[in-house]
Design a protein around this motif. Structure first.
Motif, PDB file in Angstrom:
ATOM      1  N   ARG A   1      12.735  78.227 -16.330  1.00 15.50           N
ATOM      2  CA  ARG A   1      11.793  77.930 -15.242  1.00 15.50           C
ATOM      3  C   ARG A   1      11.079  76.608 -15.477  1.00 15.50           C
ATOM      4  O   ARG A   1      10.817  75.857 -14.533  1.00 15.50           O
ATOM      5  N   TYR A   2      10.754  76.312 -16.737  1.00 16.84           N
ATOM      6  CA  TYR A   2      10.094  75.038 -17.036  1.00 16.84           C
ATOM      7  C   TYR A   2      11.003  73.863 -16.712  1.00 16.84           C
ATOM      8  O   TYR A   2      10.567  72.859 -16.122  1.00 16.84           O
ATOM      9  N   LEU A   3      12.266  73.959 -17.087  1.00 13.43           N
ATOM     10  CA  LEU A   3      13.214  72.878 -16.772  1.00 13.43           C
ATOM     11  C   LEU A   3      13.361  72.711 -15.264  1.00 13.43           C
ATOM     12  O   LEU A   3      13.406  71.587 -14.754  1.00 13.43           O
ATOM     13  N   GLU A   4      13.443  73.821 -14.557  1.00 14.79           N
ATOM     14  CA  GLU A   4      13.560  73.749 -13.096  1.00 14.79           C
ATOM     15  C   GLU A   4      12.318  73.114 -12.478  1.00 14.79           C
ATOM     16  O   GLU A   4      12.426  72.329 -11.529  1.00 14.79           O
ATOM     17  N   THR A   5      11.150  73.441 -13.009  1.00 14.64           N
ATOM     18  CA  THR A   5       9.915  72.877 -12.467  1.00 14.64           C
ATOM     19  C   THR A   5       9.851  71.372 -12.676  1.00 14.64           C
ATOM     20  O   THR A   5       9.473  70.619 -11.763  1.00 14.64           O
ATOM     21  N   TYR A   6      10.228  70.923 -13.877  1.00 12.48           N
ATOM     22  CA  TYR A   6      10.257  69.473 -14.120  1.00 12.48           C
ATOM     23  C   TYR A   6      11.205  68.786 -13.153  1.00 12.48           C
ATOM     24  O   TYR A   6      10.901  67.703 -12.635  1.00 12.48           O
ATOM     25  N   LYS A   7      12.344  69.398 -12.906  1.00 12.09           N
ATOM     26  CA  LYS A   7      13.328  68.792 -12.009  1.00 12.09           C
ATOM     27  C   LYS A   7      12.850  68.820 -10.563  1.00 12.09           C
ATOM     28  O   LYS A   7      12.997  67.836  -9.827  1.00 12.09           O
ATOM     29  N   THR A   8      12.240  69.927 -10.148  1.00 14.94           N
ATOM     30  CA  THR A   8      11.792  70.067  -8.762  1.00 14.94           C
ATOM     31  C   THR A   8      10.694  69.074  -8.428  1.00 14.94           C
ATOM     32  O   THR A   8      10.663  68.491  -7.338  1.00 14.94           O
ATOM     33  N   TYR A   9       9.776  68.849  -9.375  1.00 12.93           N
ATOM     34  CA  TYR A   9       8.646  67.964  -9.124  1.00 12.93           C
ATOM     35  C   TYR A   9       8.913  66.533  -9.580  1.00 12.93           C
ATOM     36  O   TYR A   9       7.975  65.742  -9.669  1.00 12.93           O
ATOM     37  N   GLU A  10      10.160  66.203  -9.838  1.00 10.94           N
ATOM     38  CA  GLU A  10      10.501  64.865 -10.333  1.00 10.94           C
ATOM     39  C   GLU A  10      10.073  63.767  -9.371  1.00 10.94           C
ATOM     40  O   GLU A  10       9.481  62.768  -9.767  1.00 10.94           O
ATOM     41  N   SER A  11      10.357  63.947  -8.086  1.00  5.87           N
ATOM     42  CA  SER A  11      10.070  62.914  -7.096  1.00  5.87           C
ATOM     43  C   SER A  11       8.874  63.269  -6.205  1.00  5.87           C
ATOM     44  O   SER A  11       8.669  62.627  -5.178  1.00  5.87           O
ATOM     45  N   LYS A  12       8.112  64.276  -6.595  1.00  4.48           N
ATOM     46  CA  LYS A  12       6.948  64.661  -5.793  1.00  4.48           C
ATOM     47  C   LYS A  12       5.777  63.718  -6.087  1.00  4.48           C
ATOM     48  O   LYS A  12       5.611  63.242  -7.204  1.00  4.48           O
ATOM     49  N   PRO A  13       4.939  63.444  -5.095  1.00  2.50           N
ATOM     50  CA  PRO A  13       3.770  62.580  -5.338  1.00  2.50           C
ATOM     51  C   PRO A  13       2.731  63.298  -6.189  1.00  2.50           C
ATOM     52  O   PRO A  13       2.662  64.529  -6.216  1.00  2.50           O
ATOM     53  N   HIS A  14       1.909  62.517  -6.864  1.00  4.66           N
ATOM     54  CA  HIS A  14       0.934  63.104  -7.777  1.00  4.66           C
ATOM     55  C   HIS A  14      -0.138  63.901  -7.052  1.00  4.66           C
ATOM     56  O   HIS A  14      -0.681  64.864  -7.594  1.00  4.66           O
ATOM     57  N   ASP A  15      -0.455  63.524  -5.789  1.00  5.40           N
ATOM     58  CA  ASP A  15      -1.494  64.250  -5.078  1.00  5.40           C
ATOM     59  C   ASP A  15      -1.074  65.666  -4.736  1.00  5.40           C
ATOM     60  O   ASP A  15      -1.914  66.554  -4.541  1.00  5.40           O
ATOM     61  N   LEU A  16       0.254  65.917  -4.705  1.00 11.81           N
ATOM     62  CA  LEU A  16       0.725  67.280  -4.476  1.00 11.81           C
ATOM     63  C   LEU A  16       0.410  68.169  -5.668  1.00 11.81           C
ATOM     64  O   LEU A  16       0.091  69.357  -5.517  1.00 11.81           O
ATOM     65  N   LEU A  17       0.488  67.595  -6.864  1.00  8.58           N
ATOM     66  CA  LEU A  17       0.161  68.362  -8.060  1.00  8.58           C
ATOM     67  C   LEU A  17      -1.348  68.584  -8.180  1.00  8.58           C
ATOM     68  O   LEU A  17      -1.792  69.634  -8.649  1.00  8.58           O
ATOM     69  N   LEU A  18      -2.137  67.596  -7.728  1.00 12.65           N
ATOM     70  CA  LEU A  18      -3.586  67.733  -7.816  1.00 12.65           C
ATOM     71  C   LEU A  18      -4.132  68.701  -6.789  1.00 12.65           C
ATOM     72  O   LEU A  18      -5.188  69.305  -6.990  1.00 12.65           O
ATOM     73  N   GLY A  19      -3.417  68.871  -5.673  1.00 12.84           N
ATOM     74  CA  GLY A  19      -3.912  69.747  -4.619  1.00 12.84           C
ATOM     75  C   GLY A  19      -4.816  68.990  -3.664  1.00 12.84           C
ATOM     76  O   GLY A  19      -5.170  67.826  -3.873  1.00 12.84           O
ATOM     77  N   THR A  20      -5.187  69.661  -2.608  1.00 10.96           N
ATOM     78  CA  THR A  20      -6.045  69.039  -1.600  1.00 10.96           C
ATOM     79  C   THR A  20      -7.496  69.347  -1.896  1.00 10.96           C
ATOM     80  O   THR A  20      -7.854  70.440  -2.340  1.00 10.96           O
ATOM     81  N   LYS A  21      -8.338  68.368  -1.609  1.00 12.35           N
ATOM     82  CA  LYS A  21      -9.766  68.512  -1.853  1.00 12.35           C
ATOM     83  C   LYS A  21     -10.439  68.959  -0.555  1.00 12.35           C
ATOM     84  O   LYS A  21     -10.334  68.287   0.463  1.00 12.35           O
ATOM     85  N   THR A  22     -11.081  70.090  -0.600  1.00 11.57           N
ATOM     86  CA  THR A  22     -11.738  70.643   0.586  1.00 11.57           C
ATOM     87  C   THR A  22     -13.234  70.767   0.332  1.00 11.57           C
ATOM     88  O   THR A  22     -13.697  70.784  -0.807  1.00 11.57           O
TER      89      THR A  22
END
Length: 237
Positions: A165-186
């Motif tokens: 699962r860790y390897l899959e997560t690294y691969k899935t989020y490879e090209s994702k923007p950093h703000d997606l990992l930080l989440g939205t600020k409400t």
């Protein structure tokens, strides 16, 4: 004399003819060897060209064939690569070395060799540790220290499925923007803030919801509560 000269000429011609096949054989052998080396180099180059880290997780065929972890990589593609230095490559600058803690106890120098072999060729280097021993405290401390000194990110998994699962997560989020990992600020309301503080502080043994309401009424914020002295806290009813 003419006959002797003719015989000598014929003998020299025979020797020359006899030497040609030998020379040709050497040349043919050299050509074959060179062709094989070129074919081998061409095969590696073709393999590197086909092995695109942006399309799949690259897996070292020499070291990871037979690893049960591969059975649990189901959400992303993966493919074997012959001459891959790391065990797994999840992106252009993200790689991982896989280590079993049980294997580390039997061969403690193995991971040192692998780290030296990898050098600093990639920006993000992950040490994926499979914790498969009953008492992991001491060896885990050693591996943690080694990872810190070698500039590796240590990720521990207690099963092959978790490691996958860790390897899959690294691969899935490879090209994702950093703000997606930080989440939205409400905008957080007072009730939501109080609920979060309550959820945080009630994790401490002996602190209940009433205590949290008392503390927030006295100090206001979680920061003020954490910075309060023992004397201030003892003054709360």
């Amino acid at each position: 004399r003419k006959r002797i000269r003719l015989q000598l000429l014929r003998m020299s011609e025979r020797r020359a003819v006899g030497m040609v096949p030998g020379r040709s054989a050497v040349q043919a052998q050299a050509s074959t060897s060179g062709g094989g080396a070129m074919a081998a180099r061409g095969g590696q180059a073709l393999l590197r060209k086909d092995a695109n880290p942006s399309a799949a997780i690259l897996v070292s065929k020499r070291r990871q064939t037979g690893n049960p972890l591969l059975r649990f990589i189901k959400n992303v593609r993966w493919q074997y690569v012959e001459d891959l230095v790391p065990d797994y490559q999840m992106g252009k600058s993200t790689v991982a070395l896989f280590l079993s803690l049980k294997y580390h106890l039997l061969h403690p120098q193995y991971i040192h060799f692998r780290i030296r072999e990898l050098q600093r060729s990639f920006r993000l280097r992950v040490l994926l540790l499979h914790v498969d021993v009953d008492d992991p405290v001491k060896p885990l401390t050693q591996v943690t220290k080694l990872a810190c000194l070698s500039d590796f990110t240590l990720v521990c998994g207690w099963s092959y499925e978790e490691c996958a699962r860790y390897l899959e997560t690294y691969k899935t989020y490879e090209s994702k923007p950093h703000d997606l990992l930080l989440g939205t600020k409400t905008n957080v309301s007072t009730e939501d803030y109080t609920a979060r503080v309550t959820q945080c502080l009630t994790q401490i043994r002996g602190v209940n919801r009433t205590d949290v309401l008392t503390l927030t009424a006295r100090f206001g914020t979680l920061r003020e509560i954490l910075q309060a002295s023992e004397e201030d806290l003892s003054g709360c009813p």
